[in-house]
Write an enzyme that holds these catalytic residues in place. Sequence first.
Site, PDB file in Angstrom:
ATOM      1  N   SER A 187     -10.138  -0.250   7.242  1.00 28.14           N
ATOM      2  CA  SER A 187      -9.608  -0.063   5.889  1.00 28.14           C
ATOM      3  C   SER A 187      -8.909  -1.274   5.290  1.00 28.14           C
ATOM      4  O   SER A 187      -8.524  -1.245   4.127  1.00 28.14           O
ATOM      5  CB  SER A 187      -8.642   1.131   5.859  1.00 28.14           C
ATOM      6  OG  SER A 187      -9.361   2.331   6.041  1.00 28.14           O
ATOM      7  N   SER A 245      -9.698   2.171   2.924  1.00 28.53           N
ATOM      8  CA  SER A 245      -8.794   2.820   1.985  1.00 28.53           C
ATOM      9  C   SER A 245      -7.835   1.851   1.309  1.00 28.53           C
ATOM     10  O   SER A 245      -7.184   2.197   0.331  1.00 28.53           O
ATOM     11  CB  SER A 245      -7.978   3.879   2.745  1.00 28.53           C
ATOM     12  OG  SER A 245      -7.186   3.278   3.756  1.00 28.53           O
ATOM     13  N   LYS A 270       0.840  -1.194   0.000  1.00 24.24           N
ATOM     14  CA  LYS A 270       0.000   0.000   0.000  1.00 24.24           C
ATOM     15  C   LYS A 270       0.877   1.247   0.000  1.00 24.24           C
ATOM     16  O   LYS A 270       1.906   1.293   0.687  1.00 24.24           O
ATOM     17  CB  LYS A 270      -0.923  -0.013   1.226  1.00 24.24           C
ATOM     18  CG  LYS A 270      -1.954   1.117   1.237  1.00 24.24           C
ATOM     19  CD  LYS A 270      -2.898   0.957   2.422  1.00 24.24           C
ATOM     20  CE  LYS A 270      -3.923   2.096   2.480  1.00 24.24           C
ATOM     21  NZ  LYS A 270      -4.852   1.949   3.620  1.00 24.24           N
TER      22      LYS A 270
END
Length: 487
Positions: free
Chosen positions: A176, A152, A77
């Site tokens: 998330s 996210s 990420k």
Amino acid sequence: MTLFERSAQELQAAIHSGELTIVELTKEAFARIEKVDADVKAFLTLNKEAALKQAEEMDQVPMNERGPLFGLPIGIKDNIVTEGLETTCASKMLEGFLPIYDATVMDKLKEAGMITIGKINMDEFAMGSSNENSAFKTVTNPWHAAHVPGGSSGGSAAAVAAGEVPFTLGSDTGGSIRQPAAYCGVVGMKPTYGRVSRSGLVAFASSLDQIGTITNNVADNAALLQAIAGLDAKDSTSADVAVPDYTKALTGDVKGLRVAVPKEFLGEGVGSAARKSVEEAIEVLKSLGATVEEVSLPHSKYALAAYYILSSSEASSNLSRFDGIRYGYRTENAKNLLELYTKSRAEGFGDEVKLRIMLGTYSLSAGSYDAYYKKAQQVRTLIKQDYDKVFENFDVIVGPTTPTPAFKIGENVDDPLTMYANDILTIPINLAGVPAISIPCGFENGLPLGLQIIAKHFDEETIYRTAYAFEQATAFHKQKPQMWEGN
């Protein structure tokens, strides 16, 4: 089928038998990304040259010196810093930023011998529930491109679901990792706060953020968490708690397991399909020898409001470092220092980030601190006490990960309250600091649904034991998006 339908154990067996080399496996990741990522939009930056060079070197390492994750590809990420590899947090503010050091989790992945394929798209600075807040492109759900992958860490979940890589790291502040894992039909673990070092994770809300793992199956997830967990002197919130061998918990035996089902998790606002899939999952656990009782987490209804006050307040503080002076985006239109600050931030941050900074700054202001921030902290304590009380008599808590399957792209973009409510079942876990996993447990209209399993602090073992038993008794994890077929 893509090679990444296989588990880590199966991939290692193929490498050991000579069927595959690490170079071939690495090339497969880039070939798969080239084939499908124009539709999925999961990757922001690729690490192709360095990854292939690393793979060539790793193919020369003797078999007896290789661990269970050696030579396997992983996506990271884009809010986890990677030395010399662009880290943007999917924001114009950090576009072109090249970190000069690695996050601690990256050091641990290198020790395990994993190969970083690239950096993965996300909601800007991890603020969002749909991946529609990326400054660069919107990730789509591999099960249906018209739907969001969640956020996210939506890019991290979508990359695994699309078969681009078998492992990814994400971060979880209010759901998330688990929410996109549920939306994309993969396995996503948020460890206990302090279990995994946050050194090198770009901060959103420091008391809530936690790096976690996303994979196709529970065994791979346990192996990956094993690799990245542990005490880190560079993180003052890192916990000095021994890391067990999570893979030894994967026995499939849950006889005598005490399971709590909060009535609040199956109440108003939870869709009928999500409720039904969890009720069926509970029956599976019962058939395996677990005992199940209904409980109450009475303060859960206040979690959403408390979370957005606390997380926004911390974001307001953490993001003050992006000022156009030291690094990151700098406006070209400033006439004085004040304009440099204001225009750099106005032009560099997206709307959702600005919204949360404003909310947080207001909550921390002199006239509002006691009424909002202090009160939210008190509610947080009550929520943690609710969980502590349940875990005095139960081993795990289960419920749906999300109230519904993934919604359509653009459907909630102008309705922040509805958007925020998608995390209503995951947020209390972050406020309490306990670990939780999402695993596939059903479908609605061809879109996945997730089962959330929660345990007491630092008891990821019991979560993995429960999740593995359920996974082995069902076939939800074996179902893949249509884009896997014939590829």
